[in-house]
Enzyme design. Structure first.
Site, PDB file in Angstrom:
ATOM      1  N   CYS A   1      -1.845   8.947   3.728  1.00  0.00           N
ATOM      2  CA  CYS A   1      -1.814   8.630   2.301  1.00  0.00           C
ATOM      3  C   CYS A   1      -3.141   8.978   1.651  1.00  0.00           C
ATOM      4  CB  CYS A   1      -1.429   7.171   2.060  1.00  0.00           C
ATOM      5  SG  CYS A   1      -2.279   6.059   3.152  1.00  0.00           S
TER       6      CYS A   1
ATOM      7  N   GLU B   1       0.859  -1.189   0.000  1.00  0.00           N
ATOM      8  CA  GLU B   1       0.000   0.000   0.000  1.00  0.00           C
ATOM      9  C   GLU B   1       0.887   1.227   0.000  1.00  0.00           C
ATOM     10  OE1 GLU B   1      -3.179  -0.161   2.890  1.00  0.00           O
ATOM     11  OE2 GLU B   1      -2.953  -2.325   2.916  1.00  0.00           O
TER      12      GLU B   1
END
Ligand SMILES: Cc1cc2nc3c(=O)[nH]c(=O)nc-3n(C[C@H](O)[C@H](O)[C@H](O)COP(=O)(O)OP(=O)(O)OC[C@H]3O[C@@H](n4cnc5c(N)ncnc54)[C@H](O)[C@@H]3O)c2cc1C
Length: 1011
Positions: free
Chosen positions: A798, A764
């Site tokens: 993020c 990720e």
């Protein structure tokens, strides 16, 4: 006749008297029986709930629509979704009107403005004056409230306060004549009377920091109050949602204790009877009044935010603070009313209700106590129940009408609340004027109704202020799911704030310690040490970590490999139970863990608490998911054969975790791997290693066998890389930057001759996330959502917003408000409860973000940059906004990972979507729009892993928002989702032929599919 029956008889007698007068009033049926636009809308809405939702949404958006085409388009889109006979009729009318949109639009607008004017007294004080005069002429009084948009900045709060000061002067001046000609009776509250909402006097309200909020609100409210005293006027503090209740009551005490104001009795506040707390709150305020020898007014209402309270409580898994049945609210109202009336020497009671039963109860009970009608008053909302108001005046009661003034845009939210109230199935007004309920039914005693229904009387209910309510947990219902998210801390509760303060103190005293690596359950202190520092005060050491060498990596992997044999053979259920034990440990230590995050990674209270809750959620959620996987699955019902799919663990994993969610992501990746039967070596980010050490401690305390999870500190380039290339590593779970992620992806793809498995990488990475603001967006919501998404945790998520794409000319309206909202953010040490913006993680991040800001200043136009307060020595970077940014520029394409926002402009939604999708990343995205068609378009075309509509784009909740993206944002995995555990397993299918000598049983399933 018993006492209760006697009172009930008196209440009924008065109620009938009121009803008779109402029925005789020639205008009484007008509210519901009108055949104009309003009347039809009410009738249709009551008949068809979907039509009601769509129409009320249209009413809400209308004032922001500028062109006639937009008005016609929106109405048609909203009606399209309903598919009812009513909407078919309107659709037909619209089709005709579409040939000449200006005519249809003008007619629609005119009707909705006329409807708004039923409930809004005027656009401003001047235009409201004739209506106020009419109320006075009819023998009633008024209180004036200024409707406003949500206040997002200091200037807006100042402007709102200034408008109130002007309103006071205006009313004092223009009603002098009326006052002079009215013999004011004994006890009468001042003629000039205003109602204020405290949220409009403060740019940012933090539940965690009431002291700062009170100071900010007082700085604006006190001058209004002092002026009110000079003019002999009255000020009421309205009550808003539950999150502001404690603040409002405390503020009221502080305001009225100001030396210039103490002794002036003409201030009031509101008690909402739909709240479980309301009786206790009233008692506490009365106790305070007694101690201080103060007098004040209480407006007793039922409460206007019922749906909001239920929704927020459900979303946060908090206990619902309101009664959930109308009859309980009604019964509680009467109970609180008694309490107030019994304490008349301290309180001037104002009963705000349109319900004749409620009104009759208050008046009857007052009479029983020997009070006169002048000792209290009734209050009603302008436009809601004029016939009842007139009836009460005729009977000699005092009535005050609540008169909102304001423009159409802020007025719409108020209008929609009134429309909802008037069409509510349970509302009194609808029952009386819409559904013609019988008088007996309308005057029933709510307390007796509760008893008849077998419910407990309202006073038996537990107040949510007890400690168990501090982390109010809902009981899951079996039909939904066994998983309930961990409730975030409610910092509006004083005892919760105290826990956090205590944890900060105790953790602060523990900083500076040394943390060894852990291999096979043994602590390993190493000569080479790494420092983890506090980014808010870089000279402060949070902890020293033993830095692993190559030999330690080899040993940790070997230990994990050895431990795999027993751990993978362990029953799946046992592993699930261990995860739940870990969840319990995390829960028990939640404030200490949050405090460590505050010091080590610069998260503020709310962000740190959210990270800990997410870690707890991961444990509980993956335990639940593993129980499902453990059951295995029959792949297809086939005669003569049974095939069962089950899941095997992959082996040994390297968990390489980031610093930005130092506990949640580290814990999530670790426990997902463990519960599936794998063993792991954990390598936390250097900057958040002390939090990782706390986690490891709890993991051991929870009883995970030695060697199942091993912890190595060290640099990514050394320890991380060694782990990834190790042939005995079967999978890597990584969250972090694109650069490191793609390197890991590549390295893991190289197959070593000794390797037994192909390495799987759960990867990720980052994002360059966009929010689109459509021309019809609700800017109150959008501005707050943008600020939260772009600057929460300093933009270091993020999922954070870094590209804001405005459609058409919405930019001009949005930008000034956005700048004000960004200006209102508090930059400060994260341990301070009121801090919004703390430091960025370290010196390198500081320099990198700074270089992007320099680039932005060279190549684009700076729209706003905050100011770091002097005296802060850490890595603080203020929120920074650039406008007119070219979508192809570096600022719009590269991930910055800091509080830097680029605004890009698009001509229309298609172009906005093209810009949004023109990125190497596809993680999160959002759109603020009130056009059903545009929302549908974005749903289909906006290509990101997590798309959010009309809400912020950060803060994914485990189970609810499975999180993760694609393109350069990740390998398509979804943390906190149903298929996440599959990435840590090998699926396996066993097929058995059940046909023996031509005989096949109907079904052959193993008694248990447990693997
Ligand atoms: C002058 C005035 C000032 C006001 N100021 C405020 C204020 O500051 N803050 C505020 O929150 N409200 C305020 N209100 C609104 C008030 O709270 C009520 O929404 C409104 O008056 C309707 O109550 P009622 O007694 O007139 O009608 P009723 O029809 O008898 O009661 C409706 C109310 O019952 C409650 N109710 C309905 N269904 C349920 C259910 N299923 N479970 C539990 N409760 C239910 C809700 O509170 C709902 O508003 C004010 C009202 C007036 C008249």
């Amino acid at each position: 006749m018993s006492n209760v029956a006697n009172i009930q008889a008196k209440i009924e007698q008065l109620g009938r008297q009121i009803f008779e007068l109402v029925d005789k009033d020639s205008r009484s049926r007008s509210l519901f029986a009108k055949k104009d636009f309003y009347g039809l809308l009410m009738e249709w809405s009551m008949r068809d709930p979907l039509f009601k939702t769509q129409m009320f949404r249209f009413v809400d958006v209308l004032p922001t629509l500028r062109s006639s085409e937009e008005v016609v388009e929106h109405l048609s889109e909203y009606l399209n979704d309903t598919n009812t006979p009513v909407s078919a009729f309107l659709q037909g009318a619209l089709r005709v009107g579409r040939f000449v949109p200006p005519i249809s639009a003008a007619i629609i607008r005119k009707n909705i403005v006329a409807m708004a004017n039923i409930f809004i007294t005027g656009a401003d004080a001047v235009s409201a004056l004739p209506n106020l005069r009419k109320i006075w002429k009819e023998g009633a009084r008024f209180t004036v409230d200024i409707l406003g948009e949500a206040v997002v900045g200091e200037r807006e709060a100042d402007e709102y306060a200034a408008r109130y000061r002007l309103l006071l002067d205006f009313l004092a001046q223009h009603t002098q004549e009326w006052q002079g000609s009215t013999a004011s009776s004994e006890n009468e509250p001042p003629f000039v009377n205003i109602s204020v909402k405290i949220s409009a006097l403060c740019a940012r309200i933090h539940g965690s920091d009431p002291e700062t909020n009170i100071a900010a609100i007082l700085s604006r409210l006190k001058p209004i109050a002092v002026r009110a005293k000079e003019l002999g006027a009255f000020i009421n503090l309205d009550m808003e949602h539950y999150g502001l209740k404690e603040l409002t009551l405390e503020l009221f005490k502080r305001l009225t204790s100001e030396p210039e104001l103490s002794g002036y009795p003409h201030f009031g506040f509101v008690i909402q009877a739909y709240l479980h707390d309301s009786y206790r709150d009233t008692e506490k305020m009365l106790e305070w009044a007694r101690q201080q020898n103060r007098q004040f007014a209480i407006r007793l209402v039922k409460g206007a935010y019922l749906d909001f309270e239920k929704v927020i409580a459900a979303q946060k898994t908090w206990e619902v603070p309101v009664f959930t049945s109308k009859v309980e609210t009604d019964a509680n109202y009467e109970r609180v009313a008694r309490l107030i009336l019994e304490n008349r020497e301290y309180v001037f009671p104002a009963f705000a209700s349109h319900n004749v039963r409620t009104i009759s109860f208050a008046a009857t009970y007052a009479r029983i106590l020997g009070l006169k009608p002048a000792d209290y008053e009734f209050q009603m909302l302008y436009g809601m129940a004029a016939p009842i108001r007139r009836a009460l005046v005729t009977l000699g009661y005092r009535v005050r009408e609540y008169c909102p003034i304001g423009e159409l845009v802020p007025g719409m939210a108020y209008l929609v609340r009134r429309l909802l109230e008037n069409t509510s199935n349970e509302g009194f007004l609808r029952a009386k004027f819409g559904a013609n309920a019988s008088v007996t039914e309308l005057l029933r005693d709510p307390a007796s109704q509760l008893l008849e229904q077998g419910d407990r009387p309202v006073h038996d209910r537990k107040s949510p202020e007890t400690d168990s309510a501090v982390h109010r947990r809902q009981t899951p219902t079996a039909s939904v799911s066994l998983f309930v998210n961990e409730p975030p801390a409610d910092f509006t509760i004083a005892s919760v704030r105290e826990k956090m303060v205590h944890a900060l103190k105790s953790v602060s005293a523990k900083t500076g310690g040394s943390y060894p690596c852990v291999i096979g359950g043994k602590k390993r202190a190493l000569a080479e040490q790494m420092r983890s520092i506090n980014p808010a005060r870089p000279d402060e050491l949070v902890g020293s970590l033993s830095s692993a060498a190559a030999g330690d990596v080899v040993e940790a992997v070997a230990t994990a490999k050895q431990s795999f044999i027993a751990w993978s053979a362990n029953s799946g259920e046992e592993r699930c139970r261990l995860l739940e034990r870990l969840a319990a440990k995390l829960r028990k230590n939640r404030y200490d863990l949050a405090a460590w995050e505050v010091f080590e990674v610069g998260k503020n209270w709310v962000e740190a608490d959210a990270d800990v809750c997410e870690a707890i959620d991961f444990c509980a959620f993956y335990a639940m998911e593993m129980r499902c996987l453990n059951r295995g699955r029959v792949t297809q019902e086939t005669a003569g054969e049974v095939s069962i799919e089950s899941y095997l663990p992959r082996g040994v994993g390297a968990i390489i975790a980031p610093w930005n969610f130092p506990l949640a992501i580290l814990c999530g990746m670790t426990v997902a791997a463990l519960v599936a039967g794998n063993t792991v070596v954990i390598k936390p980010a250097e900057q958040s290693s002390v939090v990782a050490a706390q986690f490891m401690n709890l993991l051991q305390e929870a009883g995970f066998p030695d060697g199942v999870a091993n912890l190595l500190f060290g640099k990514g380039e050394t320890v991380g890389s060694l782990l990834v290339v190790h042939p005995d590593i079967d999978f890597v779970a990584f969250t972090g930057s694109r650069q490191v992620g793609t390197e890991i992806w590549q390295t893991a793809g190289v197959t070593h001759p000794d390797q037994r498995n192909l390495k799987k990488v759960v990867c990720e990475m980052g994002g360059k996330n966009a929010i689109i603001i459509d021309t019809d967006a609700d800017l109150d919501e959008a501005v707050l959502g943008i600020v939260h998404s772009a600057f929460g945790y300093q933009g270091q998520k993020c999922s954070a917003l870094s590209r804001l794409i405005t459609v058409g000319d919405v930019h001009e309206l949005l930008l000034p408000r956005l700048i004000q909202a960004a200006e209102a953010l508090n930059i400060g040490p994260p341990e301070h409860p009121g801090t919004d913006i703390g430091p960025v993680i370290d010196e390198a991040a500081f320099q990198r973000i700074q270089s992007y800001i320099d680039l932005g200043k060279r190549e684009h136009t700076l729209a706003f940059q905050g100011q770091v307060p002097s005296g802060l020595k850490g890595f603080f970077i203020p929120p920074t906004i650039f406008k007119s940014v070219d979508p192809a520029s570096r600022l719009a394409q590269e991930e910055i990972f800091g509080p830097v926002l680029a605004i890009l402009r698009a001509k229309n939604l298609d172009q906005a979507l093209k810009i949004a999708n023109d990125s190497r990343y596809a993680l999160t995205g959002g759109i603020y729009s009130r056009s059903p068609r545009n929302i549908a378009h974005a749903r289909g075309e906006f290509l990101v892993g997590n798309l959010y509509i009309n809400r912020p784009i950060t803060g994914a909740i485990v189970g609810r928002h499975p999180f993760g993206g694609f393109k350069m944002s990740g390998s398509g995995t979804k943390a906190g989702g149903h298929d996440y555990l599959l990435h840590f397993t090998f699926p396996r299918v066993v097929t058995e032929n059940t046909l023996r000598r031509g005989f096949a049983p109907d079904s052959v399933r193993p008694a248990s599919l447990e693997v």
